[in-house]
Design an enzyme around this catalytic site. Structure first.
Site, short mmCIF file in Angstrom:
data_model
loop_
_atom_site.label_atom_id
_atom_site.label_comp_id
_atom_site.label_asym_id
_atom_site.label_seq_id
_atom_site.Cartn_x
_atom_site.Cartn_y
_atom_site.Cartn_z
N HIS A 127 -15.86 7.77 39.05
CA HIS A 127 -17.29 7.80 39.39
C HIS A 127 -18.02 6.57 38.84
CE1 HIS A 127 -20.95 10.65 40.02
NE2 HIS A 127 -21.34 9.39 40.11
N HIS A 157 -20.73 3.15 40.10
CA HIS A 157 -21.57 2.51 41.12
C HIS A 157 -21.45 1.00 40.92
CE1 HIS A 157 -23.52 6.34 42.24
NE2 HIS A 157 -23.36 6.65 40.97
N ASN A 193 -23.19 4.92 47.75
CA ASN A 193 -24.63 4.69 47.95
C ASN A 193 -25.00 3.21 47.79
OD1 ASN A 193 -24.10 4.85 45.19
ND2 ASN A 193 -26.11 5.70 44.70
N ASP A 215 -22.99 11.18 46.68
CA ASP A 215 -23.49 11.09 45.30
C ASP A 215 -24.80 10.33 45.19
OD1 ASP A 215 -23.23 11.59 42.45
OD2 ASP A 215 -23.17 9.42 42.34
N HIS A 219 -22.60 16.05 44.18
CA HIS A 219 -23.65 15.82 43.19
C HIS A 219 -24.52 17.08 43.30
CE1 HIS A 219 -27.13 13.36 41.45
NE2 HIS A 219 -27.73 14.43 41.94
N HIS A 268 -20.21 14.98 37.44
CA HIS A 268 -21.05 15.06 36.24
C HIS A 268 -21.62 16.45 35.91
CE1 HIS A 268 -23.81 14.36 39.53
NE2 HIS A 268 -23.68 13.04 39.52
N ASP A 292 -19.91 7.70 35.54
CA ASP A 292 -21.12 7.57 36.35
C ASP A 292 -21.86 6.27 35.99
OD1 ASP A 292 -23.14 7.97 38.17
OD2 ASP A 292 -24.03 9.71 37.16
N HIS A 340 -28.78 -0.59 36.50
CA HIS A 340 -30.11 -0.82 37.07
C HIS A 340 -30.74 -2.01 36.36
CE1 HIS A 340 -30.41 2.68 39.63
NE2 HIS A 340 -30.07 3.48 38.65
ZN LIG Z 1 -24.50 11.86 40.94
#
Ligand SMILES: [Zn+2]
Length: 435
Positions: A66, A68, A100, A158, A185, A238, A311, A315
């Site tokens: 997991h 991003h 995403n 997710d 999610h 998560h 996860d 950002h």
């Molecule tokens: Zn999530």
């Protein structure tokens, strides 16, 4: 470049889950690597190059189901190059990236782009996760068959839950024909009401709108009914609440094909961490109470929770230097996972062998990835961890392009010092293997 043969001498070998050798790991063992594979394990092995790893752990390369990576579309936060360098520095050799992105990974062309970019600039293996629904909009199923051909290993929306029960049923049935796990999610948006943190005493005290724990568990309870009906593989992302742990425990007892994961931050922090409005503590699902946290540790200990996944959610200040309620949720995870988890081991909250299994063999099994074990003949994806090595987590030292972690400025102990991908060093903290 052929790295030639190499012996890691005298480490504590963690071979994998269910391996009887795992518990006899205190016996120092050598690992010999040649041609990208582990050739043998034993004592007194010789090679052209020998690296002394006494008192250090030798584990299979860590696997994160997991993350991003933000590419394509949000490269100002992270890209495949920076994200996989962060992964290697954290001891990971395989990461599964969430869909995403912009555009969303809901079709073959995007999956192919991620696979190609990973081969060109990636430091570790990248296994894409496809979207369940087109544009993550929760309306129409994506072309899962096409994405599977292009290399996805699971499907997930997710960041967003699949709110429609009927759609989730169709996704599970469709995914089952391709033997792909569906990753949820779990967050009932109507119960969550856009709450920015856990609903409870801390949220009330500091005046932030919370979301109740049942926003997660109500969706998991619903989903498990559909999983039982369809018989399809289901993975809860998560897990953060005590009730979710109880529901998954019961589902496993009944033999349902369910797996789940917990993040290091949900193990290490509670909603008290949000009390100073630090937006780096805003994550989704939110940090919960100490009672929830205790249930997460119990779930890990008894095998209800299979995996620890980060996860990793980079950002920029644009999303984080704002009021708590407006901030984007998520924190970095790849470089901080090992120090955070070894800190929990030292404090007696987590068993080190169980922890390593949750980062290696358990995730490999949950998504059917292969790897995650350390044995003669296996591909030499592995990491060497120094459990006592101090690690000052500071802005300059992170490989990620972003800095959103509440652990910034803290010094923990425990660090990946060497990460090998097919026997080749992709992270070598002390330059032991030379240039
Ligand atoms: Zn999530």
């Amino acid at each position: 470049m052929d790295p030639g043969d190499l012996v890691l001498r005298g480490g504590r070998v963690f071979a994998g889950l269910g391996d009887p050798a795992a518990r006899s790991a205190d016996r120092a063992t050598d690992v010999r690597i040649a041609g990208g594979r582990i050739v043998e394990l034993g004592r007194g092995l010789a090679a052209r190059r020998v690296v002394d790893v006494r008192d250090l752990w030798i584990a299979p390369g860590l696997i994160d189901l997991h993350v991003h990576l933000r590419e394509p579309g949000q490269e100002y936060k992270e890209d495949i190059e920076s994200g996989t360098r962060a992964a290697a520095a954290g001891g990971f050799t395989t990461v599964c990236c969430m869909p995403n992105t912009r555009p969303v990974n809901d079709q073959r062309t995007v999956t192919e782009l991620i696979v190609r970019r990973s081969r060109e600039v990636g430091t570790v293996r990248v296994r894409p996760i496809g979207a369940i629904t087109q544009g993550l909009e929760g309306k129409l199923l994506s072309d899962i068959a096409d994405m599977k051909e292009a290399g996805i290993v699971a499907i997930s929306d997710d960041g967003r839950p699949v709110m429609s029960a009927g759609l989730l049923r169709r996704a599970l049935e469709y995914a089952r024909t391709f033997d792909l796990p569906v990753v949820q999610h779990a967050e009932d948006l109507e119960l969550a009401e856009q709450g920015a943190m856990n609903e409870g005493a801390v949220a009330t005290r500091i005046g932030i709108r919370g979301q109740p724990a049942c926003a997660e568990s109500a969706m998991v309870a619903r989903d498990l009914e559909i999983v039982e009906w369809t018989g399809a593989r289901y993975h809860v992302a998560h897990v953060s609440t005590a009730r979710t742990v109880a529901l998954v425990r019961d589902a496993k007892r009944r033999g349902l094909p369910v797996t789940c994961e917990v993040t290091p931050h949900h193990l290490a922090l509670t909603d008290e961490a949000c009390a100073h409005y630090d937006t780096s503590t805003k994550v989704m699902p939110p940090l919960r109470t100490a009672a929830d946290q205790a249930a997460l540790f119990e779930g890990l200990a008894d095998g209800t929770i299979d995996c620890i996944d980060t996860d990793h959610a980079p950002h920029s200040p644009v999303e984080k230097d704002v009021e708590f309620e407006c901030a984007a949720p998520g924190m970095l995870g790849l470089e901080t996972a090992v120090p955070i988890l070894f800190d929990l081991v030292r404090r007696g909250r987590l068993d080190e062998v169980r922890m390593l299994a949750a980062l290696t063999s358990a995730p490999a099994r949950a998504f059917g990835l292969g790897g995650g074990a350390l044995a003669a003949g296996a591909v030499a994806d592995l990491c060497v961890i120094d459990p006592e090595r101090p690690f000052a987590i500071d802005a300059d030292g992170l490989r990620s392009r972003s800095r959103n972690t509440p652990f910034l400025g803290r010094t923990l102990a425990g660090r990946a010092v060497l990460t090998l991908l097919e026997g080749r060093a992709v992270h070598d903290l002390d330059g032991k293997l030379g240039p």
